[in-house]
Design an enzyme around this catalytic site. Structure first.
Site, short mmCIF file in Angstrom:
data_model
loop_
_atom_site.label_atom_id
_atom_site.label_comp_id
_atom_site.label_asym_id
_atom_site.label_seq_id
_atom_site.Cartn_x
_atom_site.Cartn_y
_atom_site.Cartn_z
CB CYS A 31 61.37 2.26 35.32
SG CYS A 31 61.68 1.27 36.81
CE1 TYR A 171 59.91 -6.74 41.43
CE2 TYR A 171 60.41 -4.50 42.14
CZ TYR A 171 60.64 -5.57 41.30
OH TYR A 171 61.60 -5.45 40.32
CG HIS A 174 63.69 -7.23 38.82
ND1 HIS A 174 62.85 -6.23 38.38
CD2 HIS A 174 63.46 -8.27 37.98
CE1 HIS A 174 62.16 -6.65 37.33
NE2 HIS A 174 62.52 -7.89 37.07
CG ASP A 267 62.24 -9.35 34.17
OD1 ASP A 267 61.66 -10.26 33.55
OD2 ASP A 267 61.64 -8.40 34.69
#
Length: 693
Positions: A31, A171, A174, A267
């Site tokens: 991001c 994906y 997370h 992470d």
């Protein structure tokens, strides 16, 4: 300079399905706060990464359907063909540098409140929406919903191909994506073929990979991004059990594995809580169970650590988000044998914070990040000097060091004067605090650059007065003299000084960093700053044997660090150290060795013995500036053209802000204003409605 042969392995090509990357450097999806809202900025930032030698340059997460609306976060979006043009612009920029462009297709499932699209959220089961505790619930998906979801994802992959992407990331990580929610027993209580056993819970992810390979796998590489351990014990996936089992079940399906841990706060753990390569313990098994290329992150900044991870069979590609932000040219500098020029990531997560604030990301080490388009700043290019001026920089903290460094590279004659016997200012002092040693990289990088600039002269133990400045008679003066912490408690909550707060009863962070200590026993830390300093003071003093109570008006300890993904880690550490935490409390007074504390909800008062450590606010060290301004005629008579405050001397803020202000000063000296009243370019809109004025 030439590349050290030890690093040759980093520049070997790697085949990923039908495409081949030119080297082993993989800028993973990350991001950046720009995305669809600041597309020019996003494109220019990725362009610079490709210029810097990253073999693969990826988007941030890209939501592909209105039921996965990520508002208020500014990510990329691929809801329809109307979203293709700006993503195609990114692909074109990346391809011009010979790199591969990757896109990460994401649906955040039950996390998304859909506050813009107003679609009803969806997920594997009926659950409340998690982001920001929106008063909305996700509904359980039917089998027809799942079929529709697979179609949306497939259409997203096809649009990505049409935009020009070479790789698509599927994906499941997370704890924030639809496949991850289906995988987690705590989120998935289904009794059909998508719930129960691991095979069933993994079914949707398998289908998404298969659908993507069928749709675009002939021309695009398909990457599985997967979290092998959620770091919550048997309540989630663990690398030693279902995390490994899931990888084994899908081992040969994708073209490449991108593996990590969950959630994002684990992470992207800060350097305060994890060292370089810390994820290896969790992901090292993956290459043992698949023949496909494997990538992982770990805040790698050392080329030796990168080579080691490859030689030891941990990974095939070096994944990086934060290191690629701190130095977009990291691969090229290794390739050209310029290791001393690498700006190493300090792991502070300012980049994550600004994204979480829905603003373009910032970087402590790299002041040009997110300014590539907006201000035309390039991390490795700076305009030649606009005059033969001599610039005096007073203060060698983060702002002063960066100003001297950038001015020197522009070709100016620079005198850098520092009052202390060491360079670095607050960076040197704060990096000596518990677990902040990586922050010294801010100082070390700039010192390493300045030492090679013959036009920059540095003087230690050189505290200057106004008369000293006048005697030197430089053309320009940049005052980077920093700031100091208040000890009287004034800050966000208290607008008048605490009764009884003086040098004998109140010890501010500057006192502690200077080696002063309260009498042994107990201390009360009053944290009205809400960032890292209060908790670091608590950690330091608890480690030295003090009984510590941390009082904060905030909802929790170090509340602002929720944005840097640290708050939970900080609170757990303080609890383990035995620190008493009193949230929604304030300090009222100090009297006879007792500190009166007030519960802000009930008004009840209580007392704790000991000294006070207020962490509330800082004041600029600007006395030299005011002394010079008081004698403006003398300043003008000596030929000084400008006197300007920069960094904390002008407005105390983060280290990142100080570095930025130092860099900005250097860029703008003798430069024409190209932007007008707004000092940067802004997004232009093609309006469907508008007056045409």
């Amino acid at each position: 300079m030439t590349r050290d042969p030890r690093y040759d392995v980093l520049f070997e090509p790697v085949k990923i399905g039908p495409v081949t990357t030119k080297n082993r450097f993989y800028q993973v999806p990350h991001c950046n706060g720009m995305g669809r809202l600041h597309p020019d900025g996003m494109i220019a930032m990725r362009d610079v990464k490709a210029q810097g030698g990253w073999g693969i340059v990826s988007t941030e997460q890209c939501d592909f359907h209105p039921t996965g609306d990520v508002t208020p976060f500014s990510e990329t979006r691929l809801w329809g063909d109307m979203d293709i043009p700006y993503l195609a612009g990114m692909c074109d920029a990346v391809h011009r540098q010979g790199s591969l462009a990757a896109i990460e297709l994401v649906h955040n499932g039950q996390d998304s409140g859909n506050i813009y699209s107003r679609e009803v959220p969806i997920g594997p089961a009926h659950r409340p929406v998690t982001w920001r505790n929106h008063p909305v619930q996700a509904r359980a998906m039917s089998l027809q919903d799942i079929r529709e979801f697979r179609r949306w994802h497939r259409e997203g992959a096809l649009r990505a191909r049409d935009a020009g992407f070479d790789l698509v990331v599927v994906y499941a990580g997370h704890d924030g994506t639809m496949p991850a929610h289906f995988l987690a027993r705590r989120h998935n209580d289904r009794t059909d073929e998508y719930g129960g056993s691991l095979e069933n819970r993994l079914r949707l992810y398998r289908e998404l990979l298969e659908d993507t390979l069928e749709a675009v796998g002939d021309t695009m590489g398909v990457i599985a991004r997967f979290a092998v351990d959620e770091m919550i014990g048997d309540a989630g996936l663990e690398a030693g059990s279902e995390g490994r089992d899931a990888i084994e079940m899908l081992a040969e399906l994708p073209d490449m594995w991108d593996v990590n841990v969950s959630d994002w706060s684990n992470d992207s753990m800060t350097s305060r809580f994890a060292q370089e390569g810390y994820q290896e313990d969790y992901i090292s098994f993956v290459k043992q169970v698949t023949t496909k290329p494997v990538a992982a992150v770990g805040r790698y900044t050392s080329p030796d650590a990168m080579v080691s991870a490859i030689r030891r069979g941990i990974v095939d590609l070096i994944g990086a988000a934060r290191p690629s932000i701190a130095d977009p040219f990291l691969p090229r500098k290794i390739e050209e044998g310029r290791l001393e020029d690498i700006r190493e990531c300090i792991g502070c997560n300012i980049c994550a914070a600004w994204n979480n604030l829905s603003a373009p990301s910032r970087c402590t080490q790299n002041p040009t990040f997110s300014e590539e388009w907006r201000k035309n700043w390039h991390p490795e290019q700076i305009a030649h000097k606009g005059s033969d001026a001599h610039v005096l920089v007073v203060g060698a903290g983060p702002a002063g060091l960066e100003a001297a460094h950038a001015l020197g590279k522009r070709g100016y004659t620079v005198t850098l004067a520092e009052a202390r016997r060491e360079l670095g200012g607050r960076v040197t002092r704060e990096s000596a605090l518990p677990n902040l040693n990586a922050w010294a990289r801010v100082r070390d990088y700039r010192m390493g650059q300045i030492v090679n600039l013959a036009n920059v002269s540095t003087y230690l133990e050189s505290e200057l007065s106004a008369s000293d400045v006048l005697e030197l008679a430089p053309d320009h003066v940049a005052l980077a003299t920093g700031s100091h912490w208040r000890r009287d408690g004034i800050g966000r909550s208290l607008r008048s000084a605490l009764a009884g707060a003086d040098r004998d009863t109140s010890f501010c962070p500057d006192d502690i960093m200077d080696g002063r200590r309260p009498p042994k026993g107990s201390v009360v830390i009053f944290d009205d700053d809400h960032y890292y300093m209060g908790s670091v003071m608590a950690e330091l003093l608890a480690g030295e044997g003090y009984g510590v109570t941390l009082v904060t008006p905030g909802l929790c300890v170090a509340q602002w660090t929720e944005f840097t993904l640290e708050q939970g880690h900080i609170e757990r550490r303080l609890v383990k150290l035995g620190v008493e935490i009193l949230a929604r409390h304030s300090v009222v007074s100090i009297d006879a060795g007792n500190i009166t504390i007030q519960n802000l909800l009930t008004g009840d008062l209580s007392q704790r013995p000991g000294a006070l450590v207020p962490v509330t606010m800082r004041l600029p060290n600007d006395s030299l500036y005011h002394a010079l301004m008081a004698d403006a005629q003398a300043v003008e008579a000596t030929g000084i053209q400008s006197v300007k405050r920069i960094g904390d001397c002008f407005g105390p803020a983060t280290i990142a802000a100080a570095v930025y202000e130092g860099h900005r000063y250097a860029r703008e000296l003798d430069a024409q204003n190209a932007f007008g009243n707004v000092p940067f370019k802004t997004v232009k809109y093609d309006l469907e409605l508008g007056g045409g004025r």
